[in-house]
Design a protein around this motif. Structure first.
Motif, PDB file in Angstrom:
ATOM      1  N   ASN A 145     112.048  35.591 -22.578  1.00 16.42           N
ATOM      2  CA  ASN A 145     111.228  34.380 -22.546  1.00 16.42           C
ATOM      3  C   ASN A 145     109.844  34.636 -23.140  1.00 16.42           C
ATOM      4  O   ASN A 145     109.322  33.810 -23.895  1.00 16.42           O
ATOM      5  N   LEU A 146     109.249  35.765 -22.822  1.00 18.16           N
ATOM      6  CA  LEU A 146     107.938  36.116 -23.389  1.00 18.16           C
ATOM      7  C   LEU A 146     108.014  36.296 -24.900  1.00 18.16           C
ATOM      8  O   LEU A 146     107.084  35.919 -25.628  1.00 18.16           O
ATOM      9  N   VAL A 175     115.986  26.533 -22.347  1.00 19.12           N
ATOM     10  CA  VAL A 175     117.127  27.216 -21.721  1.00 19.12           C
ATOM     11  C   VAL A 175     116.683  28.564 -21.163  1.00 19.12           C
ATOM     12  O   VAL A 175     117.036  28.938 -20.042  1.00 19.12           O
ATOM     13  N   SER A 176     115.890  29.304 -21.940  1.00 20.28           N
ATOM     14  CA  SER A 176     115.419  30.609 -21.483  1.00 20.28           C
ATOM     15  C   SER A 176     114.543  30.484 -20.241  1.00 20.28           C
ATOM     16  O   SER A 176     114.675  31.260 -19.292  1.00 20.28           O
ATOM     17  N   SER A 177     113.650  29.509 -20.222  1.00 16.70           N
ATOM     18  CA  SER A 177     112.786  29.295 -19.055  1.00 16.70           C
ATOM     19  C   SER A 177     113.602  28.888 -17.832  1.00 16.70           C
ATOM     20  O   SER A 177     113.337  29.346 -16.716  1.00 16.70           O
ATOM     21  N   THR A 178     114.601  28.051 -18.044  1.00 23.11           N
ATOM     22  CA  THR A 178     115.483  27.643 -16.947  1.00 23.11           C
ATOM     23  C   THR A 178     116.266  28.838 -16.420  1.00 23.11           C
ATOM     24  O   THR A 178     116.455  28.987 -15.206  1.00 23.11           O
ATOM     25  N   LEU A 179     116.708  29.710 -17.325  1.00 22.55           N
ATOM     26  CA  LEU A 179     117.424  30.921 -16.919  1.00 22.55           C
ATOM     27  C   LEU A 179     116.539  31.790 -16.029  1.00 22.55           C
ATOM     28  O   LEU A 179     116.977  32.251 -14.968  1.00 22.55           O
ATOM     29  N   VAL A 180     115.298  32.001 -16.427  1.00 24.48           N
ATOM     30  CA  VAL A 180     114.367  32.802 -15.620  1.00 24.48           C
ATOM     31  C   VAL A 180     114.228  32.181 -14.233  1.00 24.48           C
ATOM     32  O   VAL A 180     114.303  32.883 -13.214  1.00 24.48           O
ATOM     33  N   HIS A 181     114.050  30.878 -14.170  1.00 27.12           N
ATOM     34  CA  HIS A 181     113.883  30.184 -12.893  1.00 27.12           C
ATOM     35  C   HIS A 181     115.134  30.314 -12.018  1.00 27.12           C
ATOM     36  O   HIS A 181     115.047  30.639 -10.827  1.00 27.12           O
ATOM     37  N   ARG A 182     116.306  30.079 -12.590  1.00 25.28           N
ATOM     38  CA  ARG A 182     117.564  30.145 -11.832  1.00 25.28           C
ATOM     39  C   ARG A 182     117.846  31.554 -11.320  1.00 25.28           C
ATOM     40  O   ARG A 182     118.299  31.735 -10.192  1.00 25.28           O
ATOM     41  N   PHE A 212     118.316  42.347 -14.743  1.00 29.23           N
ATOM     42  CA  PHE A 212     118.682  41.162 -15.512  1.00 29.23           C
ATOM     43  C   PHE A 212     117.530  40.165 -15.500  1.00 29.23           C
ATOM     44  O   PHE A 212     117.186  39.578 -16.537  1.00 29.23           O
ATOM     45  N   TYR A 213     116.927  39.985 -14.345  1.00 28.91           N
ATOM     46  CA  TYR A 213     115.790  39.074 -14.200  1.00 28.91           C
ATOM     47  C   TYR A 213     114.634  39.508 -15.093  1.00 28.91           C
ATOM     48  O   TYR A 213     114.055  38.694 -15.831  1.00 28.91           O
ATOM     49  N   SER A 231     125.936  32.836 -10.612  1.00 30.49           N
ATOM     50  CA  SER A 231     126.576  31.525 -10.583  1.00 30.49           C
ATOM     51  C   SER A 231     127.023  31.110 -11.981  1.00 30.49           C
ATOM     52  O   SER A 231     126.589  31.671 -12.986  1.00 30.49           O
ATOM     53  N   GLY A 232     127.864  30.095 -12.012  1.00 32.96           N
ATOM     54  CA  GLY A 232     128.326  29.547 -13.281  1.00 32.96           C
ATOM     55  C   GLY A 232     127.181  28.981 -14.105  1.00 32.96           C
ATOM     56  O   GLY A 232     127.207  29.025 -15.338  1.00 32.96           O
ATOM     57  N   LYS A 233     126.164  28.432 -13.449  1.00 31.04           N
ATOM     58  CA  LYS A 233     125.005  27.871 -14.153  1.00 31.04           C
ATOM     59  C   LYS A 233     124.271  28.966 -14.929  1.00 31.04           C
ATOM     60  O   LYS A 233     123.914  28.774 -16.089  1.00 31.04           O
ATOM     61  N   ILE A 234     124.067  30.113 -14.296  1.00 33.68           N
ATOM     62  CA  ILE A 234     123.394  31.225 -14.972  1.00 33.68           C
ATOM     63  C   ILE A 234     124.260  31.734 -16.122  1.00 33.68           C
ATOM     64  O   ILE A 234     123.759  32.022 -17.207  1.00 33.68           O
ATOM     65  N   ARG A 235     125.563  31.818 -15.898  1.00 33.40           N
ATOM     66  CA  ARG A 235     126.461  32.246 -16.979  1.00 33.40           C
ATOM     67  C   ARG A 235     126.400  31.275 -18.157  1.00 33.40           C
ATOM     68  O   ARG A 235     126.380  31.685 -19.314  1.00 33.40           O
ATOM     69  N   SER A 236     126.362  29.989 -17.868  1.00 28.96           N
ATOM     70  CA  SER A 236     126.283  28.980 -18.934  1.00 28.96           C
ATOM     71  C   SER A 236     124.970  29.092 -19.708  1.00 28.96           C
ATOM     72  O   SER A 236     124.963  29.013 -20.940  1.00 28.96           O
TER      73      SER A 236
END
Length: 139
Positions: free
Chosen positions: A26-27, A117-124, A18-19, A74-79
């Motif tokens: 993102n790329l 959002v995509s960059s934040t997803l990668v980080h989270r 998934f990561y 987590s819920g944050k990643i799901r969001s």
């Protein structure tokens, strides 16, 4: 004993997959931004590449959505993962719907929001999968 170890390792490998998928997405967004820049400032022929890129990678947003809902995140990643196909849908609408409100002016703003959002997803996901703390410690 061996089966228990495999059961614990299997979700970890799925989370790493998934990561990796989130990084690829993102790329692709970075390539999307670069091609629109080249198309606008240098060679309009790059518009075709810009369009085909989004058609090629947009399905990854659904893969990420499905993965976020089926894996222990987590819920944050799901969001964040849920917002990717929503934002892509808004991107499509903003450029294809002709209205007196000129929604096409929102297209770049939605695009940069999508990239954020995509960059934040990668980080989270990196933080959760590799058990990194969000706290920065002093050496």
């Amino acid at each position: 004993m061996i089966n228990a170890e495999i059961d614990r390792a299997f979700p970890q490998w799925m989370q790493i997959g998934f990561y990796v998928t989130s990084i690829v997405f993102n790329l692709c967004l970075i390539a999307q931004i670069l091609t629109v820049g080249v198309a606008y400032f240098n060679d309009p022929g790059w518009w075709t590449v810009h369009i085909w890129l989004v058609r090629g990678y947009s399905g990854l947003s659904l893969v990420l959505l499905g993965g976020s809902l089926s894996l222990p995140f987590s819920g944050k990643i799901r969001s964040l993962a849920t917002s990717l196909p929503v934002l892509l849908g808004l991107q499509f609408c903003s450029i294809h719907l002709v209205t007196p409100l000129h929604l096409e002016v929102l297209h770049p703003l939605i695009g940069f929001t999508l990239f954020y959002v995509s960059s934040t997803l990668v980080h989270r996901v990196s933080r959760e999968v590799f058990n990194k703390s969000d706290v920065v410690t002093k050496p």
